[in-house]
Every structure is written in structure tokens, then in C-alpha cells.
Design a protein around this motif. Structure first.
Motif, short mmCIF file in Angstrom:
data_model
loop_
_atom_site.label_atom_id
_atom_site.label_comp_id
_atom_site.label_asym_id
_atom_site.label_seq_id
_atom_site.Cartn_x
_atom_site.Cartn_y
_atom_site.Cartn_z
N THR A 1 0.84 -1.19 0.00
CA THR A 1 0.00 0.00 0.00
C THR A 1 0.88 1.25 0.00
N GLN A 2 0.59 2.14 -0.92
CA GLN A 2 1.45 3.31 -1.10
C GLN A 2 1.44 4.27 0.08
N ASN A 3 0.31 4.39 0.76
CA ASN A 3 0.23 5.39 1.84
C ASN A 3 0.66 4.82 3.19
N LYS A 4 1.27 3.63 3.18
CA LYS A 4 1.78 3.04 4.41
C LYS A 4 3.30 2.99 4.34
N PRO A 5 3.97 2.99 5.48
CA PRO A 5 5.42 2.84 5.46
C PRO A 5 5.82 1.53 4.79
N LYS A 6 6.79 1.58 3.93
CA LYS A 6 7.20 0.38 3.21
C LYS A 6 7.95 -0.60 4.12
N HIS A 7 8.65 -0.06 5.11
CA HIS A 7 9.43 -0.93 5.98
C HIS A 7 8.67 -1.20 7.26
N VAL A 8 7.82 -2.23 7.22
CA VAL A 8 7.09 -2.68 8.39
C VAL A 8 7.44 -4.15 8.59
N VAL A 9 8.06 -4.46 9.71
CA VAL A 9 8.58 -5.80 9.95
C VAL A 9 7.56 -6.62 10.73
N TRP A 10 7.31 -7.83 10.25
CA TRP A 10 6.58 -8.83 11.03
C TRP A 10 7.44 -10.08 11.11
N SER A 11 7.87 -10.41 12.30
CA SER A 11 8.64 -11.63 12.54
C SER A 11 7.85 -12.54 13.48
N VAL A 12 7.96 -13.83 13.23
CA VAL A 12 7.31 -14.82 14.10
C VAL A 12 8.41 -15.54 14.88
N ALA A 13 8.39 -15.42 16.18
CA ALA A 13 9.49 -15.90 17.03
C ALA A 13 9.59 -17.42 16.97
N GLU A 14 10.67 -17.91 16.38
CA GLU A 14 11.01 -19.33 16.36
C GLU A 14 12.48 -19.44 16.72
N ASN A 15 12.74 -19.72 18.00
CA ASN A 15 14.12 -19.70 18.48
C ASN A 15 14.99 -20.80 17.89
N TYR A 16 14.38 -21.89 17.38
CA TYR A 16 15.18 -22.96 16.79
C TYR A 16 15.98 -22.48 15.58
N ARG A 17 15.47 -21.48 14.89
CA ARG A 17 16.21 -20.98 13.73
C ARG A 17 17.44 -20.16 14.13
N TYR A 18 17.55 -19.87 15.42
CA TYR A 18 18.69 -19.10 15.91
C TYR A 18 19.55 -19.85 16.92
N GLU A 19 19.12 -21.06 17.34
CA GLU A 19 19.92 -21.80 18.32
C GLU A 19 21.30 -22.10 17.74
N PRO A 20 22.38 -21.75 18.47
CA PRO A 20 23.73 -21.95 17.94
C PRO A 20 24.02 -23.39 17.53
N ALA A 21 23.56 -24.37 18.29
CA ALA A 21 23.82 -25.77 17.95
C ALA A 21 23.13 -26.16 16.64
N LEU A 22 21.92 -25.68 16.45
CA LEU A 22 21.15 -26.06 15.26
C LEU A 22 21.69 -25.36 14.01
N THR A 23 22.06 -24.11 14.15
CA THR A 23 22.63 -23.41 12.99
C THR A 23 24.00 -24.01 12.63
N ARG A 24 24.74 -24.47 13.64
CA ARG A 24 26.02 -25.13 13.34
C ARG A 24 25.80 -26.47 12.65
N ALA A 25 24.78 -27.21 13.07
CA ALA A 25 24.45 -28.47 12.40
C ALA A 25 24.03 -28.23 10.95
N SER A 26 23.24 -27.18 10.74
CA SER A 26 22.82 -26.83 9.38
C SER A 26 24.03 -26.50 8.51
N LYS A 27 24.97 -25.75 9.05
CA LYS A 27 26.18 -25.40 8.30
C LYS A 27 26.99 -26.64 7.97
N SER A 28 27.07 -27.58 8.91
CA SER A 28 27.84 -28.80 8.69
C SER A 28 27.31 -29.60 7.51
#
Length: 444
Positions: free
Chosen positions: A205-232
């Protein structure tokens, strides 16, 4: 030069005359005696040395400029200053329940340079006031409209009951206020798709700010062990091409479990999915993070058997699932229960030249990751490492960075929708005694 100066100091000082400079006089008189030539030699060599030093400094300057120009932008370094750091986000907490109090609030207090909590909302004033008192400048509210009308409010962090939260998300986003809402995205995929479509319409929508963030909290996507396993698996190629996996999730929800005894979980309005809708999205996010299933042509065939064993848990509490990913020839089994008495979490992924094993520690918080690898033409190798918990903290920092346009956040609503789609497919198959349910590429 020092020696020449010492010798010259023994000579009588020349008287000022109108004659040409001695150096010029001696240029064509090579047979003068050494003592007569010393002052001229000193002056001559001093000029040469000074010139050489200037030339060397200039060349060094050019070399440094050339080296700096070769350094990639991503490798450039700068010393952060207080002036460079963006101001903290003015944040309102919607929800003052167990998770908001025990998980969200400590992180917000720890990172007061990132978050400035100005409001706490709850349907009841007492819990809102209690939580608001733990922050420096927060006030308690029981009217959400009053919260959203706070001047310069940047973001809202939601930890509301799952049957209520979807109605709050569009209300906040429409005002151009960033949202971090707790998982899952919604109680059903259908509601989740409606929310995502509405969010896309706000962004377009043109009359709304273009940068509006909606994030859904899922801590597994940020857990250090899981991100390291994904990289491996996906980056380092430690185990080759995965073709088999096994996941076991045992998470006890005993009768005295404080999360289970919340009213909205005991009397859920989203059918017989029970805890799987709320909790099993973690497992879905884990598999989607680690396994190579993001190809545009991949589909999943899911067959599940569900059952109920604990009378105090509403809906199904146990599920056995088989998954086949085509055409990448990857298959696996998932065993999950919330009717157990002890915590256990294990993931094993087998590849063409190695095995990855991820487990949750029993004697301390965090995970243990071990990788055994036998690459072609090389001797076997293995490594293992312990990781502490850190996903919730990192997801908050990722959200703040996205709001301030410093970097993108992993917890997009589309990722959350795909997490829920996998769970819903498993439950649907369970209702039909294990009939296959197909998830197409758009849902993976």
C-alpha cells in the motif's frame, strides 16, 4: 652523514659573501682538498637524503591506498561508536503471562540499548503492573488502543494466547508498527495464509510505510547448535548427501506443568491438534533448517499415526511419522510424545560419507553436536562440541536489527507458515490412519 658533520664542525665557519653557493662553486672543481669540500658535501648529501625520504613516504602512501582498495567491503573494519549505534526501539509488550515474564522480559532488560520498553498490556491490570514495574519507563495498560496510540512507538512484542493473537497482529501492522509475535503463526494454516496476505497488502500500500517488519518468534532458527548443524550439512558438506534421518522428541507435559495449565491450552479452540500445533512447530523448523529440502522441485509424502495416552493433555499427545522427500531420495522417521516423564531430544542424519548426531544435554542446558565423516580418499575424522541455549536472545537481536534495517531476520512469517504446514499435514494424516498427505514445494 654524522661523521661528515663531525669533521665539518672542526672547520672555521664561512663568512657570508655574495659569492655563489659553495656547492655550485665546487661542481666543476673535483680536485679540491677534502677539508675544503666538506661543507658542500654535507649540504649536498643532506638534500639527497631528504629527497629520498620524501619519495619513500609518498610511495608508502600510494601502496597503502592500493592495499585498502583491494579489501572487500564486507571485510572492512570500523570502530563502533555511540554515535554510530541506532537508538533503542520503543517497544510495547502485549501479554504479561508466563513466557513474557520469564523469557521475554529478561532479554529486554539485558539489551536496554536495543529495546526501551514503554508499555505492558494485559487484560488484567495486576499482571501488567507487576511486569511493567520491572522496567525503567514502562506503564501498564488494559486497553490495546491506548498502547498503539503511544507517540513514537516503534515495535510490539506479542506473547498472547494462540486463539487471540491473530486478531491483534493486523491491528498493529496497519499502523506501521513492527511486530514480533510468538510462534506458531496461527492456530491453522488457513488463518496463517490470511494473515500473510494481509501483511503483503500492507507492504504494497502506497500510503503506508514500506518498511514494516513482522517476525514470528522461532528460536530454533537461531539456536547456535542447530545453525552449526545446518552449516555442517548444507555448507561444509561434512556428511555428504543426506539420505536418512531419525528424530525423537520427548517433552514431558506433566499435570503440574505451568504452560499446560494455562486456560487457552487446556481448552484449545483449534481442534484435536493440542500441543502439537503449539510445540511441534519447533521440530518442523529444525528439519526445515537442517535438511536440504529447499529445492524448487522437492515434495514431501507424509504418513503419521497419532494417539493419546495422558488424560490431562487435551487432544493427541503422541505421533509416529514417516516422511519421504522426492526426488532427492531422502526419507526419515519422527517419534514425538508429550505424555512422557523425562526429557529427551535426538536427531541423527546419515549421509553418503558421514553421520551427524544432535542431542539435548541431560546434565546441563544446551545441546551436544557430533559429526563423524569418512570422505572419499581420506581417512575418517570426527568432531564434537557442546552448545548452550541462545536462540531466544538471538532472535530478539535479529528482530531489532531488521527493524533498524541493519540486516534481515530469519523468522519471516512465510517460514513460520511452512513450519505449521508440516505439522498440520502430520495431524491430517493421523486423522486418516496414516494416509499419505502430500506437501508441495511451496509449503516446504
Amino acid at each position: 652523514v654524522t661523521r661528515l658533520f663531525r669533521q665539518a664542525s672542526k672547520q672555521p665557519q664561512p663568512q657570508p659573501t655574495s659569492q655563489p653557493h659553495p656547492c655550485h662553486q665546487h661542481q666543476h672543481r673535483p680536485f679540491l682538498r677534502t677539508k675544503q669540500k666538506l661543507p658542500c658535501i654535507i649540504h649536498y648529501h643532506t638534500r639527497k637524503i631528504s629527497t629520498a625520504i620524501i619519495v619513500l613516504l609518498f610511495l608508502l602512501f600510494l601502496s597503502c591506498r592500493h592495499i585498502v582498495s583491494l579489501v572487500p567491503h564486507s571485510m572492512s573494519f570500523s570502530i563502533p561508536t555511540q554515535k554510530d549505534a541506532p537508538p533503542p526501539l520503543n517497544v510495547a509488550l502485549l501479554g504479561a503471562g508466563i513466557f513474557a515474564t520469564t523469557a521475554h522480559a529478561p532479554i529486554l532488560r539485558k539489551y536496554s540499548n536495543k529495546f526501551n520498553v514503554v508499555a505492558v498490556y494485559s487484560r488484567r491490570l495486576e499482571p501488567a503492573s507487576t511486569l511493567a514495574s520491572t522496567f525503567t519507563s514502562a506503564k501498564a495498560y488494559t486497553n490495546v488502543e491506548e498502547v498503539l496510540n503511544i507517540p513514537n512507538l516503534d515495535a510490539v512484542i506479542m506473547a498472547l494466547p494462540l486463539d487471540v493473537q491473530p486478531s491483534f497482529i493486523p491491528m498493529v501492522l496497519e499502523r506501521g508498527i513492527h511486530v514480533l509475535s510468538e510462534k506458531p503463526i496461527a492456530p491453522t494454516v488457513q488463518i496463517g495464509k490470511q494473515l500473510l496476505q494481509h501483511y503483503q497488502s500492507i507492504l504494497n500500500t502506497q500510503n503506508k510505510p514500506k518498511h514494516v517488519v513482522w517476525s514470528v518468534a522461532e528460536n530454533y532458527r537461531y539456536e547456535p547448535a542447530l545453525t552449526r548443524a545446518s552449516k555442517s550439512i548444507l555448507v561444509d558438506d561434512d556428511i555428504g548427501t543426506p539420505f536418512l534421518f531419525r528424530l525423537y522428541v520427548g517433552s514431558p507435559f506433566t499435570p503440574d506443568n505451568k504452560y499446560l495449565n494455562t486456560q487457552w491450552r487446556k481448552e484449545s479452540s483449534w481442534g484435536d491438534g493440542g500441543l502439537f500445533v503449539d510445540a511441534f512447530v519447533h521440530a518442523s523448523a529444525l528439519l526445515r533448517l537442517i535438511l536440504p529440502i529447499s529445492s524448487s522441485s522437492t515434495t514431501a509424502r507424509i504418513s503419521a499415526i497419532t494417539s493419546s495416552h495422558a488424560k490431562h493433555i487435551p487432544g493427541v499427545d503422541t505421533m509416529i511419522t514417516n516422511v519421504i522427500y522426492d526426488p532427492i531420495q531422502l526419507s526419515g522417521s519422527i517419534s514425538a510424545t508429550y505424555a512422557c516423564t523425562h526429557m529427551k531430544f535426538e536427531l541423527e542424519v546419515i549421509g553418503t560419507h558421514g553421520t551427524l548426531h544432535l542431542s539435548r544435554n541431560v546434565d546441563k542446558p544446551g545441546y551436544h553436536l557430533k559429526v563423524d565423516s569418512v570422505k572419499e580418499g581420506k581417512s575418517s575424522s570426527s568432531w564434537e562440541e557442546d552448545f548452550g541455549f541462545g536462540g531466544i536472545e538471538l532472535e530478539f537481536l535479529g528482530f531489532a536489527a531488521h527493524c533498524q534495517q541493519l540486516e534481515n531476520d530469519c523468522n519471516t512469517p512465510l517460514e513460520a507458515l511452512k513450519d505449521l504446514a508440516f505439522v498440520e499435514a502430520c495431524l491430517e494424516s493421523g486423522k486418516n490412519n496414516g494416509d499419505f498427505v502430500i506437501l508441495k514445494e511451496d509449503d516446504l
